[in-house]
Design a protein around this motif. Structure first.
Motif, PDB file in Angstrom:
ATOM      1  N   VAL A  30       0.959  -1.281   0.040  1.00 27.19           N
ATOM      2  CA  VAL A  30      -0.059   0.203   0.021  1.00 27.19           C
ATOM      3  C   VAL A  30       0.875   1.235  -0.007  1.00 27.19           C
ATOM      4  O   VAL A  30       0.641   2.208  -0.762  1.00 27.19           O
ATOM      5  CB  VAL A  30      -0.903  -0.032   0.991  1.00 27.19           C
ATOM      6  N   VAL A  34       0.824   4.122  -2.890  1.00 33.57           N
ATOM      7  CA  VAL A  34       0.738   5.332  -2.592  1.00 33.57           C
ATOM      8  C   VAL A  34       1.848   6.506  -3.157  1.00 33.57           C
ATOM      9  O   VAL A  34       1.743   7.462  -3.685  1.00 33.57           O
ATOM     10  CB  VAL A  34       0.186   5.438  -1.218  1.00 33.57           C
ATOM     11  N   SER A 229      -1.628   0.673   7.016  1.00 33.39           N
ATOM     12  CA  SER A 229      -2.040   1.032   5.547  1.00 33.39           C
ATOM     13  C   SER A 229      -2.802   2.199   5.219  1.00 33.39           C
ATOM     14  O   SER A 229      -2.814   2.869   4.271  1.00 33.39           O
ATOM     15  CB  SER A 229      -2.770  -0.297   5.082  1.00 33.39           C
ATOM     16  N   LEU A 230      -3.597   2.535   6.260  1.00 31.21           N
ATOM     17  CA  LEU A 230      -4.627   3.653   6.026  1.00 31.21           C
ATOM     18  C   LEU A 230      -3.644   5.003   6.520  1.00 31.21           C
ATOM     19  O   LEU A 230      -4.102   6.075   5.687  1.00 31.21           O
ATOM     20  CB  LEU A 230      -5.605   3.874   7.294  1.00 31.21           C
ATOM     21  N   VAL A 233      -2.364   6.626   3.016  1.00 32.31           N
ATOM     22  CA  VAL A 233      -3.587   6.893   2.203  1.00 32.31           C
ATOM     23  C   VAL A 233      -4.093   8.432   2.660  1.00 32.31           C
ATOM     24  O   VAL A 233      -4.167   9.292   1.885  1.00 32.31           O
ATOM     25  CB  VAL A 233      -4.658   6.004   2.221  1.00 32.31           C
ATOM     26  N   ARG A 236      -1.687  11.330   2.018  1.00 35.18           N
ATOM     27  CA  ARG A 236      -1.636  11.646   0.728  1.00 35.18           C
ATOM     28  C   ARG A 236      -2.948  12.521   0.584  1.00 35.18           C
ATOM     29  O   ARG A 236      -2.697  13.686  -0.296  1.00 35.18           O
ATOM     30  CB  ARG A 236      -1.717  10.664  -0.315  1.00 35.18           C
TER      31      ARG A 236
END
Length: 243
Positions: A30, A34, A229-230, A233, A236
């Motif tokens: 991930v 990203v 993983s979050l 994200v 970004r």
């Protein structure tokens, strides 16, 4: 194998070390997606992702200077292409190449430095990666250290006999000495690799590396994978909205 620093780091004990390798592999994928697909406000996003990786290094109790320095091994290679982009009139792409390559290398280093290689390979295998590719990767990783070990032995043997670079007069003599040493290095490494392979066959190796314990994906691993993983994200999204 005292010089294999990453092997020593991967045997540590921290929150990240104890996580299932599959959770770390998903998190790494991930993060790389990203980073690779980022286009806007790349410098700001890179700083934010770098801070996130620094937090991971500290949480894993890895030597900060050592980790940052070893991740920079990719810079001499990417700097060439970055310079080409700069000379071609596209400095933005050159800077993006440097930032993305370094952050990617640091992210991979954190994953490898917190997971022993057999466990990491086993995690990739359970996720459906072809076993043949994993076997090639593991043998390549191991035999690189065989070559490094033989090179150290040859260097010590030459130093004990008083051989130095200054003792060779003339460029041709140095080239011949270097070529001869390289040939001897690969010959000795090949012989050492054959000995290792015969020892593995004698111990019942049948083309599959086994780990001491079975993998156990627990709820804490799922929570770690989801949160880790979050994080990139959300960083970004926040950076792109602010820009």
């Amino acid at each position: 194998m005292h010089h294999v620093v990453l092997e020593r780091w991967s045997r540590g004990n921290s929150l990240i070390h104890r996580r299932d390798p599959r959770a770390k592999i998903v998190t790494l994928l991930v993060f790389l997606v990203v980073l690779a697909t980022a286009q806007h406000n790349l410098v700001t996003l890179s700083l934010a992702l770098f801070a996130l990786l620094l937090a991971a290094v500290i949480a894993a109790r890895l030597p900060l200077a050592g980790a940052l320095g070893r991740a920079g091994i990719v810079l001499p290679f990417t700097a060439v292409f970055a310079a080409i982009c700069w000379l071609a009139g596209d400095p933005v792409r050159g800077i993006a190449l440097l930032l993305k390559s370094y952050l990617s290398a640091l992210a991979v280093l954190v994953a490898v430095s917190t997971t022993p290689l057999p466990v990491l390979i086993r995690g990739l295998e359970t996720m459906g990666v072809p076993r043949f590719l994993l076997m090639v990767a593991q043998f390549l990783y191991r035999y690189l250290f065989v070559i490094s070990e033989e090179a150290q032995h040859m260097s010590k043997a030459a130093a004990s006999r008083g051989a130095t670079a200054r003792s060779l007069v003339g460029g041709r003599s140095r080239f011949r000495a270097a070529a001869g040493a390289l040939a001897v290095l690969f010959a000795r490494s090949y012989g050492r690799a054959e000995d290792v392979h015969r020892a593995m066959l004698a111990r019942g190796f049948a083309g599959h590396f086994r780990t001491l314990g079975a993998l156990d994906f627990r709820r804490s691993d799922a929570c770690f994978a989801a949160l880790a993983s979050l994080a990139p994200v959300l960083l970004r999204v926040a950076v792109e909205r602010a820009g």
